[in-house]
Design an enzyme around this catalytic site. Structure first.
Site, PDB file in Angstrom:
ATOM      1  N   GLU A  82       0.793  -1.229   0.000  1.00  0.00           N
ATOM      2  CA  GLU A  82       0.000   0.000   0.000  1.00  0.00           C
ATOM      3  C   GLU A  82       0.828   1.284   0.000  1.00  0.00           C
ATOM      4  O   GLU A  82       0.392   2.302  -0.532  1.00  0.00           O
ATOM      5  CB  GLU A  82      -0.935   0.015   1.223  1.00  0.00           C
ATOM      6  N   SER A 352     -52.533 -21.790  41.687  1.00  0.00           N
ATOM      7  CA  SER A 352     -52.118 -22.310  42.992  1.00  0.00           C
ATOM      8  C   SER A 352     -50.634 -22.160  43.286  1.00  0.00           C
ATOM      9  O   SER A 352     -50.210 -22.385  44.426  1.00  0.00           O
ATOM     10  CB  SER A 352     -52.514 -23.788  43.113  1.00  0.00           C
TER      11      SER A 352
END
Length: 702
Positions: A82, A352
């Site tokens: 690069e 319950s």
């Protein structure tokens, strides 16, 4: 004007112009550089308690790493391909730029780029993709200013953390994980060269889609590294000869985690103030309490049609660590979708399962009642409210133990009325579960707003942990990008019930699983729990909600089944389905090895109930002793439970007196008997738990 003066003026103009350009560059650069843009978004991770990554959260899949974690040979690969003069220029490589311009002009179009690594960073971070000379000028200006502000290594670090590598991976760390399942510091020379080959065109050089083109590009990078002195010829040839050796990270099936992960998002926002967006971009590590294996088993159990009465029945499941409160597994529905309706939080009529919390534990706390206290079990009316037992059976009296075990309704309503609704509700309010209801129907779980599976599991934890509860959580800790712990759950405990009450309830709820309404399914370890159902109005057999809430020595959880819309739909099978499902999931834990709950120190135990039935086969035999006295021996068939006491009564005319008591035996001797006025005898079994006598035997005369 003289030539010398003209020359000096020209030099002055050039100098002033140069100074103006330089000042302009500096000013424009500072104006254009927004340093906040160099703070890149970073993916967050969700890991289990052992540090194993379960999921990544990101808008951009990126993990920021310092330059020190990127090997020199990897950095050299990027520089070689690069920007070969990266460490020699000041942001703009003038020879390369001029060469590129010349070739572009000669070709009549753009054929070669002259951008440095610094310029690429500027273009990606600070500028748009517009192709104008003004944008290019800004790129050069900002690049020069960045080079004045940051070191070369800092700029390279920004670059390697910013660039895109294809397939959703941003930055060197995400790319290392994606393609090789490695950390950047472990990359080889050829792996680093492959990554350096990608930024020019991540799609065209993708090693997944175009392996041949990717390999050629990698080998070009390796050749450039050799030309620039980073690799020897021998190492270059060796590396170029190797295959791509991808080890792609497979995406796990995340559906099984969807319910749980949504709970992580919810808790992060509500408890720690982290928005969904911040979680995606903040680079956090969330360590969660989930048991990966247990979560998978629960998910599969919910996918099995056999575990539900029909295809329309929905469900929810949550399981906590009873010591810490950490949520080990959670399923928000049978086909739960990400960001869906998580039924773990949905409020339902508890039926319950509320009795132990609202009625029995508060009653025990008063000190007036114990597990074998007798409660009324007959048809009663409380100011016009006349509860019924679900099986329409009544026994006049029943122990609290059996009322809990068999989920009998009338005793629960009577007991709530006896201790007072405000007293009973006070315990739940202390736990943060305030109920607006005021009627005695609360005893049977009839609530206006209902309760969620998570709430019930949290409250039942008080029975499993000596009366204390803690706030459940999914996130064990949050770490920032630097690994610092910035948040942890508040593990402070709230005492809800006494240790004695918690132990009483554990023993009674064990009975419910062993011999009562919680028998469905198979589980061989220690388990205490309670079932619950709610019915459609006017249809006692039409079950609308079915529950099982229970706990082992180290886990506590809840299962709900029912329908999202409460119309005329009802399910068959009642609480048996959630009970079986709960036990099925538990069998995949190590809990079955725990054969018994550990009794806390300093508490009174609850023995198994003594069952008293009729005594049979009583006989009396008269004997003569050597001293001229007559005695009688009474015998009968003792009941199986050796704890039963037997009271022997003597009847003389109409007078009856207690002659004696024996425990667990089937015989008794009567001394000094008057043979000319022999009395009659009978035996009555006696239950020391309830302090009640059973049915007496027939009369016998020796």
């Amino acid at each position: 004007m003289k030539k010398g003066a003209i020359g000096l003026a020209a030099v002055a103009i050039v100098l002033m112009t140069s100074l103006a350009v330089y000042v302009g560059i500096i000013a424009l650069g500072h104006y254009a550089v927004d340093e906040k843009k160099l703070v890149f978004h970073s993916a967050s991770r969700i890991v289990d308690r052992n540090g194993n990554e379960l999921m990544k959260l990101y808008a951009e899949n990126r993990e920021i790493v310092p330059i020190s974690r990127i090997p020199r040979h990897v950095r050299e690969a990027f520089i070689a391909v690069e920007d070969s003069r990266f460490y020699r220029h000041h942001g703009v490589d003038v020879p390369a730029l001029l060469r590129a311009l010349y070739r572009d002009v000669a070709a009549g179009g753009k054929v070669e780029g002259g951008s440095t690594i610094t310029q690429q960073l500027v273009k990606n971070v600070f500028l748009t993709n517009e192709k104008t000379w003004f944008r290019k000028t800004k790129e050069l200006v900002i690049a020069l200013n960045l080079e004045r502000t940051y070191t070369k290594d800092q700029l390279l670090e920004y670059y390697l953390n910013q660039i895109y590598f294809g397939h959703g991976a941003y930055g060197i760390a995400a790319a290392s994980q994606l393609y090789f399942q490695k950390q950047p510091e472990d990359l080889t020379v050829e792996e680093g060269a492959l990554l350096a080959a990608l930024p020019k065109s991540p799609s065209a050089y993708s090693p997944v889609w175009h392996p041949e083109e990717s390999r050629n590009r990698r080998n070009l990078v390796l050749s450039l590294m050799q030309q620039q002195g980073y690799l020897s010829a021998e190492d270059t040839v060796r590396s170029q000869g190797r295959t791509l050796s991808l080890h792609m990270k497979k995406q796990e099936q995340e559906d099984q985690y969807a319910s749980y992960m949504d709970m992580v998002f919810r808790e992060a926002e509500e408890r720690y103030g982290l928005s969904h967006e911040e979680m995606l971009r903040g680079g956090y590590t969330f360590t969660i309490a989930m048991d990966k294996k247990l979560q998978a088993e629960a998910y599969e159990a919910f996918r099995s049609p056999e575990n539900f009465p029909d295809e329309k029945t929905e469900g929810a499941f949550v399981l906590l660590d009873s010591e810490t409160g950490g949520i080990r597994a959670a399923v928000g529905g049978r086909n739960y979708q990400e960001r869906g309706w998580n039924r773990v939080y949905a409020r339902r009529q508890p039926g319950s399962v509320l009795k132990p919390l609202l009625v029995y534990a508060p009653a025990l706390e008063t000190g007036r009642f114990k597990p074998y206290s007798l409660l009324p079990n007959e048809k009663l009316s409380f100011g016009g409210y006349a509860p019924r037992n679900y099986d329409n059976r009544y026994t006049k009296e029943i122990t609290m133990y059996d009322a809990v075990k068999d989920s009998v309704n009338v005793p629960a309503v009577w007991l709530l009325n006896e201790i007072g609704i405000s007293t009973a509700k006070g315990y739940l309010e202390k736990a943060g579960a305030a109920l607006p209801d005021k009627g005695l129907s609360m005893a049977l779980g009839g609530l206006k707003e209902g309760m969620s599976p998570l709430e019930l599991a949290k409250l039942y934890r008080s029975f499993a942990s000596s009366g204390s509860l803690v706030e459940p959580y999914v996130i064990e800790r949050i770490q920032n990008r630097q690994g610092e712990v910035i948040a942890e759950p508040d593990r402070r405990e709230t005492v809800l019930f006494s240790r004695q009450t918690a132990w009483y309830m554990t023993r009674m709820l064990e009975g419910a699983v062993k011999d009562g309404t919680g028998q469905a399914g198979r589980y061989d370890g220690a388990l205490a729990g309670k079932t619950g159902t709610t019915s459609l109005p006017g249809n006692d057999r039409g079950v609308r909600d079915a529950w099982f809430v229970g706990y082992t020595p180290s886990l506590v959880g809840a299962v709900w089944m029912g329908y999202d819309k409460t119309g005329e739909q009802y399910m068959t099978g009642g609480s048996g389905y959630p009970t079986r499902l709960f036990k099925q999931i538990l069998r995949h834990t190590d809990e079955e090895a725990a054969a018994a709950f550990k009794q806390p120190g300093g508490v009174e135990n609850v023995e198994d109930p003594i069952r008293v039935g009729p005594v049979e086969a009583i006989q009396a035999k008269l004997t003569f002793s050597p001293f001229g006295l007559f005695t009688a021996k009474l015998t009968w068939k003792p009941l199986p439970d050796e704890r039963v006491q037997y009271r022997i009564y003597k009847k003389e005319g109409v007078k009856e007196t207690l002659a004696g008591t024996v425990t667990g035996k089937g015989e008794y001797r009567v001394k000094f008997l008057n043979v000319f006025a022999r009395p009659q005898f009978y035996v009555v079994p006696y239950n020391p738990q309830t302090e009640r006598e059973g049915e007496k035997t027939s009369l016998v005369r020796p």
